[in-house]
Design a protein around this motif. Structure first.
Motif, short mmCIF file in Angstrom:
data_model
loop_
_atom_site.label_atom_id
_atom_site.label_comp_id
_atom_site.label_asym_id
_atom_site.label_seq_id
_atom_site.Cartn_x
_atom_site.Cartn_y
_atom_site.Cartn_z
N VAL A 112 44.90 33.90 43.92
CA VAL A 112 45.83 32.98 43.27
C VAL A 112 45.94 33.30 41.77
N LEU A 113 44.79 33.49 41.12
CA LEU A 113 44.81 33.75 39.68
C LEU A 113 45.43 35.11 39.37
N ALA A 114 45.20 36.10 40.26
CA ALA A 114 45.80 37.41 40.05
C ALA A 114 47.32 37.30 40.07
N ARG A 115 47.83 36.50 41.01
CA ARG A 115 49.28 36.34 41.09
C ARG A 115 49.82 35.59 39.88
N LEU A 116 49.04 34.64 39.37
CA LEU A 116 49.46 33.93 38.16
C LEU A 116 49.56 34.91 36.99
N ALA A 140 48.93 36.74 52.17
CA ALA A 140 49.18 38.12 51.76
C ALA A 140 47.88 38.87 51.53
N ASN A 141 46.81 38.16 51.22
CA ASN A 141 45.56 38.84 50.90
C ASN A 141 44.45 38.56 51.91
N ARG A 142 44.83 37.97 53.06
CA ARG A 142 43.82 37.53 54.01
C ARG A 142 42.80 38.63 54.33
N PRO A 181 33.17 40.38 50.29
CA PRO A 181 32.53 39.11 49.93
C PRO A 181 32.90 38.59 48.55
N MET A 182 33.15 39.48 47.58
CA MET A 182 33.40 38.96 46.24
C MET A 182 34.85 38.55 46.03
N VAL A 183 35.72 38.87 46.96
CA VAL A 183 37.13 38.49 46.80
C VAL A 183 37.34 37.09 47.37
N LYS A 184 37.56 36.13 46.47
CA LYS A 184 37.73 34.74 46.89
C LYS A 184 39.21 34.38 46.83
N GLY A 189 28.24 36.83 53.09
CA GLY A 189 28.67 35.87 52.08
C GLY A 189 30.16 35.57 52.14
N ILE A 190 30.79 35.96 53.23
CA ILE A 190 32.22 35.66 53.39
C ILE A 190 32.40 34.24 53.90
N GLU A 191 31.51 33.85 54.79
CA GLU A 191 31.55 32.46 55.25
C GLU A 191 30.28 31.75 54.80
#
Lengths: 217, 255
Positions: free
Chosen positions: B105-109, B89-91, B97-100, A52-54
């Motif tokens: 972006v929202l965490a940094r905000l 920074a978070n690549r 899978p759950m980390v979008k 589910g990453i891509e």
């Protein structure tokens, strides 16, 4: 466990696009599955799509089991953070009890004092042990493996294998590897990816035979 | 519902993680995120007071005026710059899978919002306690322009992060623009104090409305008739629209 519905995926390479899947529909059984294909056939990309990453370019992938991230990289560990801090992060995103998971990984990865040191000080073996320990501490029903079994010394390999076997009643493996022996050791069935098509073989030996034919062609 | 709780869980985990690594893991850790801007603003305040406020004998008042300007301006500038780098920074984390990307972006905000508010409380609290300046007049009225500035930082940071997927040098462009912006965003003068012909030009700078709007809430009888928060809100909407839609369209273009 995983159902593909008319799934298409391609990626851009120099001088054109390469098809990985071309409208594939298939229901993968809950088995230990080896994924085979020539270099660039899209094995790792396929694993990332299952995880589910891509997302596929078209079609739909349905999962009714908990699926791990593709194991076999340590890139998700922050180099400046200690092993413990990295474990806590994974525990948090997977909604696990953080301290319980810290203890589980402490037992499994055998990092000693290094567990509290930044990951950048780890040897590659230590990083792999941590990565494997973390993945075993979350109880996944399907483990996606991208060439991880090759790391660690003989003793740790035996330990990893035993950990997987203890898990076997509840968990299965989907595995990409270039070592046929590795695949034979863990998997009973196989999937062969070739120019946009995917074929499932109930016997891994048939899959390996097909793969060897492709390599000769 | 389940996906929403997952997002919140991931964002919280990222906030904790970012707060640990933001300042290169020095012993003081996150404390530096607070101390650094507090010192910066203190030094700037002293400098500007020497240049300007010293002569008319209202040093403390100018210090407060300057602090309200630079604090609200920083809410935009720092947060946008921080969000801009959220993807690289978070690549590695996007392998979970759950980390979008949007979570990063929202965490940094969230983290930068909290940091900025804390810095604000320290700087203003210090001046109120030791320099005998008036406390804020109308806190909700201060919070609104501040919230708009934070949301504009979200939109701008996200838009830049998206552009950087194709054009990494966009980062330099941002810093080139934000340098002069420091001098034309009403940080050390009010909009009503400048000649009319320049005032109409400055009016187009959305940051002016955030900074001056913040002061309208802070000071009891602050005159800023030209301030239009709706104009600022339009910028917020446009930048966020561009950022979120752009992120969605280009999500899988670079792997």
């Amino acid at each position: 466990m995983i159902e593909l519905q008319n799934v298409s995926k391609s990626y851009t390479i120099k001088g054109g696009r390469r098809n990985i899947l071309n409208g594939v529909s298939m229901a993968l059984p809950w088995d230990n599955i080896a994924i085979l294909g020539r270099n660039g056939a899209g094995k790792s990309t396929f694993l990332r799509m299952i995880a589910g990453i891509e997302e596929p370019d078209g079609g739909d992938i349905r999962r009714n089991k908990t699926i791990s991230w593709p194991l076999g990289f340590r890139g998700s560990f922050h180099r400046e953070l200690s092993g413990v801090e990295n474990v806590r992060f994974v525990a948090r995103i997977y909604g696990q009890d953080t301290e319980e998971m810290v203890e589980k990984v402490r037992d499994f990865a055998e990092l000693g004092q290094f567990y509290h040191e930044p990951v950048k000080t780890y040897s590659s073996g230590m990083g792999a042990r941590l990565a494997f320990g973390v993945s075993m501490a979350v109880n996944f029903e399907v483990y996606l493996v991208d060439e991880i079994m090759a790391v660690g010394d003989a003793r740790f390999k035996a330990k990893s294998k035993k950990a997987f076997q203890d898990r076997l009643p509840y968990s299965r493996l989907v595995m990409v590897s270039h070592s046929m022996n590795n695949l034979r050791e863990y998997c009973q069935t196989g999937l062969v990816l070739d120019s946009g098509k995917m074929t499932y073989y109930e016997d891994i030996e048939d899959a390996i035979k097909r793969y060897e034919q492709l390599n000769e062609a | 519902m389940k996906t929403l709780t997952t997002h919140i869980r991931v964002i919280l985990a990222l906030v904790l993680r970012e707060s640990r690594v933001r300042h290169g893991r020095s012993k003081a850790g996150y404390t530096w995120a607070i101390v650094e801007p507090v010192l910066q603003i203190t030094i700037l305040t002293i400098l500007f007071r020497e240049f300007r406020g010293g002569s008319d004998g209202s040093g403390a008042e100018f210090a407060l005026f300057f602090a309200t300007g630079v604090l609200s301006f920083n809410m935009f500038r720092n947060t946008a710059a921080y969000i801009m780098n959220a993807f690289e920074a978070n690549r590695a984390l996007f392998n979970y899978p759950m980390v979008k990307p949007i979570d990063a972006v929202l965490a940094r905000l969230v983290l930068d919002l909290a940091t900025n508010i804390l810095v604000m409380a320290i700087v203003l609290g210090f001046q109120i306690t030791f320099m005998d300046v008036p406390p804020p007049e109308h806190v909700p009225l201060m919070a609104l322009p501040l919230a708009l500035l934070a949301l504009m930082a979200l939109g701008a940071g996200l838009s830049l992060a998206v552009i950087k997927r194709f054009l990494p040098s966009a980062q330099n462009l941002y810093h080139i623009i934000m340098g002069p912006a420091f001098f034309v965003s009403c940080i050390f003068f009010s909009l009503s104090s400048i000649p009319t012909q320049y005032r109409m030009i400055l009016w187009w700078n959305p940051l002016v409305h955030g900074v001056e709007g913040f002061r309208v809430g802070y000071f009891a009888d602050y005159s800023a008739p030209d301030i239009n928060l709706l104009y600022l809100f339009t910028w917020v909407c446009c930048l966020n629209f561009f950022g979120f839609v752009g992120e969605w369209l280009t999500r899988f273009k670079t792997t």
